[in-house]
Scaffold this motif. Structure first.
Motif, PDB file in Angstrom:
ATOM      1  N   ASP A 132       0.693  -1.162   0.023  1.00  0.00           N
ATOM      2  CA  ASP A 132       0.060   0.139   0.214  1.00  0.00           C
ATOM      3  C   ASP A 132       0.926   1.021  -0.079  1.00  0.00           C
ATOM      4  OD1 ASP A 132      -1.665   2.381   1.058  1.00  0.00           O
ATOM      5  OD2 ASP A 132      -3.281   0.587   1.150  1.00  0.00           O
ATOM      6  N   ALA A 154       4.150  -0.509  -6.443  1.00  0.00           N
ATOM      7  CA  ALA A 154       4.088  -1.711  -7.039  1.00  0.00           C
ATOM      8  C   ALA A 154       5.423  -2.430  -7.546  1.00  0.00           C
ATOM      9  CB  ALA A 154       3.174  -1.729  -8.613  1.00  0.00           C
ATOM     10  N   LEU A 197      -2.815  -6.240  -1.661  1.00  0.00           N
ATOM     11  CA  LEU A 197      -2.484  -5.458  -2.626  1.00  0.00           C
ATOM     12  C   LEU A 197      -3.294  -4.410  -2.857  1.00  0.00           C
ATOM     13  CD1 LEU A 197      -0.176  -4.728  -4.993  1.00  0.00           C
ATOM     14  CD2 LEU A 197      -1.853  -6.230  -6.232  1.00  0.00           C
ATOM     15  N   ASP A 198      -3.037  -3.136  -2.662  1.00  0.00           N
ATOM     16  CA  ASP A 198      -3.756  -1.943  -2.976  1.00  0.00           C
ATOM     17  C   ASP A 198      -3.916  -1.797  -4.419  1.00  0.00           C
ATOM     18  OD1 ASP A 198      -5.266   0.381  -2.537  1.00  0.00           O
ATOM     19  OD2 ASP A 198      -3.605   1.693  -2.280  1.00  0.00           O
ATOM     20  N   ASN A 237      -0.533   0.813 -11.109  1.00  0.00           N
ATOM     21  CA  ASN A 237      -1.526   0.417 -10.201  1.00  0.00           C
ATOM     22  C   ASN A 237      -1.512  -1.192  -9.720  1.00  0.00           C
ATOM     23  OD1 ASN A 237      -3.440  -1.031 -11.781  1.00  0.00           O
ATOM     24  ND2 ASN A 237      -4.116   0.611 -12.584  1.00  0.00           N
ATOM     25  N   GLY A 238      -2.372  -1.539  -8.789  1.00  0.00           N
ATOM     26  CA  GLY A 238      -2.424  -2.737  -8.185  1.00  0.00           C
ATOM     27  C   GLY A 238      -2.792  -3.764  -9.156  1.00  0.00           C
ATOM     28  N   ILE A 298      -6.770  -8.532  -3.349  1.00  0.00           N
ATOM     29  CA  ILE A 298      -6.876  -6.815  -3.304  1.00  0.00           C
ATOM     30  C   ILE A 298      -7.605  -6.229  -2.267  1.00  0.00           C
ATOM     31  CG2 ILE A 298      -8.179  -4.860  -4.595  1.00  0.00           C
ATOM     32  CD1 ILE A 298      -5.716  -6.209  -6.221  1.00  0.00           C
ATOM     33  N   THR A 317      -8.924  -2.518  -1.305  1.00  0.00           N
ATOM     34  CA  THR A 317      -9.042  -1.117  -1.797  1.00  0.00           C
ATOM     35  C   THR A 317     -10.085  -0.311  -1.300  1.00  0.00           C
ATOM     36  OG1 THR A 317      -9.679  -0.163  -3.908  1.00  0.00           O
ATOM     37  CG2 THR A 317     -10.683  -2.188  -3.375  1.00  0.00           C
TER      38      THR A 317
END
Length: 160
Positions: A8, A36, A53-54, A61-62, A80, A82
């Motif tokens: 994050d 990332a 993972l964000d 991006n994730g 994920i 988020t």
């Protein structure tokens, strides 16, 4: 012990997740990443069981990072985490290879359970969604078909 990589861009989120998971005997945060690219390096180095993972991160991006992480750590399962409560992101996460999806608002109550379920190879999706099929094969057409047909909203309307 289940090894976990937390990704994050916000340090406060990584710390909160570490505190939540650190209180569990069977869960071990082996590494953190703030973007990332760092996540890909740490996934390759530590070969975690689970990557939290964000989606929203600078540069890459994730969702874009999922296949790259899977390439260097093929046995890692990706969940994920988020702020986005949106069917598009749920679909994209599963299409790209994620095994689970949670919004950050669900993290305190459900994170440890989610990690264990994904580690046990169960699919994980927010309560308002359910999966009607087991996880599709890893081939791209099968993932796309499975994601489009397996995620169903329990509510009467689809979130936007």
């Amino acid at each position: 012990m289940i090894s976990i990589l937390v990704v994050d861009d916000l340090e406060v989120i990584r710390r909160q997740i570490g505190i939540i998971l650190g209180s569990q005997r069977d869960l071990n945060v082996v590494a953190e990443a703030s973007n990332a690219f760092e996540a890909i390096r740490n996934a390759e180095r530590f070969q975690p069981d689970i990557v939290l993972l964000d989606i929203s991160m600078p540069e890459l991006n994730g969702l874009q990072a999922i296949p790259l992480i899977k390439k260097v750590a093929p046995s890692a399962e990706i969940v994920i985490l988020t702020q986005y409560d949106n069917l598009f992101f749920v679909r994209e996460a599963f299409i790209t290879g994620a095994a689970g999806f949670l919004t950050k608002s669900d993290v305190p109550a459900e994170l440890a359970i989610a990690v264990r379920e994904v580690f046990a190879k169960k699919e994980l999706c927010e309560q308002k969604y359910r999966l009607t099929h087991s996880r599709p094969a890893r081939s791209e057409p099968a993932r796309r078909q499975g994601a489009e047909h397996s995620i169903v909203n329990k509510e009467t309307s689809i979130p936007t």
